[in-house]
Design a protein around this motif. Structure first.
Motif, short mmCIF file in Angstrom:
data_model
loop_
_atom_site.label_atom_id
_atom_site.label_comp_id
_atom_site.label_asym_id
_atom_site.label_seq_id
_atom_site.Cartn_x
_atom_site.Cartn_y
_atom_site.Cartn_z
N PRO A 140 -22.28 1.08 9.10
CA PRO A 140 -24.13 0.46 9.16
C PRO A 140 -23.53 -1.07 8.57
N TYR A 141 -22.97 -1.63 8.32
CA TYR A 141 -22.65 -2.76 7.51
C TYR A 141 -22.22 -3.74 9.14
N TYR A 142 -21.75 -2.67 9.41
CA TYR A 142 -20.90 -4.13 10.98
C TYR A 142 -21.74 -5.04 11.46
N PRO A 143 -22.78 -4.29 12.32
CA PRO A 143 -24.16 -5.91 12.98
C PRO A 143 -24.55 -6.43 12.06
N GLN A 144 -24.59 -6.65 10.41
CA GLN A 144 -25.10 -8.24 9.53
C GLN A 144 -23.67 -8.58 9.61
N GLU A 145 -22.85 -8.15 9.22
CA GLU A 145 -21.20 -9.31 9.77
C GLU A 145 -21.15 -10.10 11.31
N ILE A 146 -21.58 -9.10 12.37
CA ILE A 146 -21.19 -9.42 13.07
C ILE A 146 -22.62 -10.70 13.29
N MET A 147 -24.03 -10.44 13.01
CA MET A 147 -25.29 -11.34 13.30
C MET A 147 -24.62 -12.68 12.32
N ASP A 148 -23.99 -12.48 10.97
CA ASP A 148 -23.68 -13.28 10.41
C ASP A 148 -22.50 -14.53 10.90
N LEU A 149 -21.38 -13.82 11.69
CA LEU A 149 -21.11 -14.65 11.80
C LEU A 149 -21.39 -15.11 13.33
N CYS A 150 -22.30 -15.20 13.97
CA CYS A 150 -22.46 -15.95 15.22
C CYS A 150 -23.99 -16.62 14.96
N SER A 151 -24.30 -16.71 13.57
CA SER A 151 -25.40 -17.28 12.62
C SER A 151 -24.55 -18.53 12.64
N ALA A 152 -23.66 -18.51 12.19
CA ALA A 152 -22.71 -19.50 11.37
C ALA A 152 -22.06 -20.64 13.20
N GLY A 153 -22.32 -19.74 14.13
CA GLY A 153 -21.97 -21.02 15.03
C GLY A 153 -20.88 -19.97 15.91
N GLY A 154 -20.21 -18.97 15.38
CA GLY A 154 -19.48 -18.01 16.35
C GLY A 154 -18.27 -17.92 16.06
N THR A 155 -17.14 -17.48 16.26
CA THR A 155 -15.86 -17.32 15.82
C THR A 155 -14.57 -16.34 16.99
N TYR A 156 -14.14 -16.18 16.95
CA TYR A 156 -13.12 -15.38 17.72
C TYR A 156 -12.84 -13.81 16.76
N LEU A 157 -13.21 -13.39 16.81
CA LEU A 157 -14.23 -11.64 16.67
C LEU A 157 -12.08 -10.70 16.25
N ASP A 158 -11.94 -11.16 17.11
CA ASP A 158 -10.02 -10.63 17.62
C ASP A 158 -9.32 -11.42 18.89
N PRO A 159 -8.15 -11.44 18.95
CA PRO A 159 -7.79 -12.72 19.58
C PRO A 159 -8.43 -12.97 21.19
N ASP A 160 -9.14 -11.51 21.88
CA ASP A 160 -10.14 -12.29 23.07
C ASP A 160 -11.29 -12.18 22.84
N THR A 161 -12.00 -11.57 21.79
CA THR A 161 -12.89 -11.53 21.69
C THR A 161 -14.01 -12.62 21.19
N ARG A 162 -15.09 -13.22 21.84
CA ARG A 162 -15.65 -14.56 20.67
C ARG A 162 -16.75 -14.05 21.20
N CYS A 163 -17.17 -15.05 20.47
CA CYS A 163 -19.07 -14.50 19.83
C CYS A 163 -19.37 -16.12 19.58
N SER A 164 -20.82 -16.12 19.77
CA SER A 164 -21.44 -17.36 20.62
C SER A 164 -22.70 -17.04 19.03
N ILE A 165 -23.35 -18.35 19.17
CA ILE A 165 -24.47 -18.61 18.81
C ILE A 165 -25.72 -17.10 19.04
N PHE A 166 -25.49 -17.11 19.85
CA PHE A 166 -26.61 -16.26 21.02
C PHE A 166 -26.04 -14.61 21.44
#
Length: 306
Positions: free
Chosen positions: A61-87
């Motif tokens: 249940p806490y996982y979506p908020q974690e992803i939202m926060d990381l994306c809102s901060a500009g994005g990052t690599y969630l693992d070596p292959d998986t990158r998230c960005s602001i959208f």
């Protein structure tokens, strides 16, 4: 002709994975170019945005908020292959929501079958972990939601070249969801051996067909015409969900399988002949954009015809 829905939204193009990443917006642009040739035969559906509660059908249940926060901060690599960005959070929520919208449209009789052209893909995503280009497990969320809508027994077929470790793990101890996968093995993510059959009451409801590099049409068609149908018949599902990954194609740059476009069409044909139930296909992999576009168009043509 069957009533077939096609789900897509431009939000999926905004999931920016960075320069040179194989899972990029060009994939869906290519699919749309090919699907445009048959668009008049389809019922075009906009996805809805999944809620955190929807995501929690499968994930922490806490996982979506974690992803939202990381994306809102500009994005990052969630693992070596998986990158998230602001959208990426928004795109991922609409990718999961596509499965929910499809189930509702199927339930109310508007469509019999749906193809959801979504990204990011989903079948590698685990309980609280993004991996393998995947953020939320779209197909697994759709399966649980389908059960809440009265489709009690769900059969999942995964023909992506990579084993859907996240989907398997979600239902490994469950006898109400059958998970069937064909995939290159040994290969990323390292799971999917023949010995992995489920656990507890879920034993026997996971069925892996690991295939060596170089496997082509002949072997695939034998699996899908001889091994799959009796499993579906015995399980007797209320709905079939398909993780449609097109990286099994011979021209895919990330894999070593040798399936032709026509072979993919035959695989889909065999899947559709297994049962007279609703079908939901959700896009997973596929990284040669021409092969991807051609294969998705052929898949949808089979959904319309068979």
């Amino acid at each position: 002709m069957r009533k077939v829905g096609y789900i897509y939204d431009p939000i999926y193009l905004k999931h920016d994975t960075g320069e040179g990443h194989p899972e990029n917006h060009h994939r869906l642009e290519a699919i749309n170019e090919y699907v445009d040739l048959i668009k008049d035969k389809l019922i075009h559906i906009k996805p809805r945005k999944a809620t955190a509660k929807d995501i929690a059908l499968i994930h922490d249940p806490y996982y979506p908020q974690e992803i939202m926060d990381l994306c809102s901060a500009g994005g990052t690599y969630l693992d070596p292959d998986t990158r998230c960005s602001i959208f990426s959070y928004e795109a991922a929520m609409y990718a999961a929501g596509a499965g929910l919208e499809a189930i509702d449209r199927i339930k109310n009789g508007e469509v019999e079958r749906v193809f959801a052209a979504v990204r990011p893909p989903g079948h590698h995503a685990e309980y609280a972990k993004a991996m393998g280009f995947c953020i939320f497990n779209n197909i697994a969320i759709a399966a649980r939601y389908a059960q809440k809508q009265g489709f009690e027994k769900v059969f999942i077929i995964d023909f992506d070249a990579h084993h859907g470790n996240g989907t398997q793990k979600a239902f490994y101890e469950d006898d109400t969801v059958f998970y069937f996968s064909t995939h290159q093995y040994p290969f990323y993510p390292g799971t999917g051996s023949k010995e992995e059959k489920g656990k507890g009451k879920g034993y026997g409801y996971t069925y892996n067909v690991p295939l060596p590099a170089g496997t082509g049409d002949d072997v695939y068609l034998k699996v899908y015409s001889e091994e799959l149908p009796p499993l579906v018949k015995e399980f007797n599902p209320d709905i079939i969900l398909v993780s449609a990954g097109y990286d099994l194609h011979m021209d895919d740059p990330l894999t070593l399988l040798e399936v032709s476009t026509e072979g993919i069409g035959k695989i889909v044909e065999n899947i559709l002949k297994t049962a007279n139930v609703p079908f939901l296909f959700m896009l997973e992999g596929g990284y040669n954009i021409i092969a991807l576009g051609e294969s998705v168009k052929l898949t949808i043509e089979k959904l319309l015809e068979i």
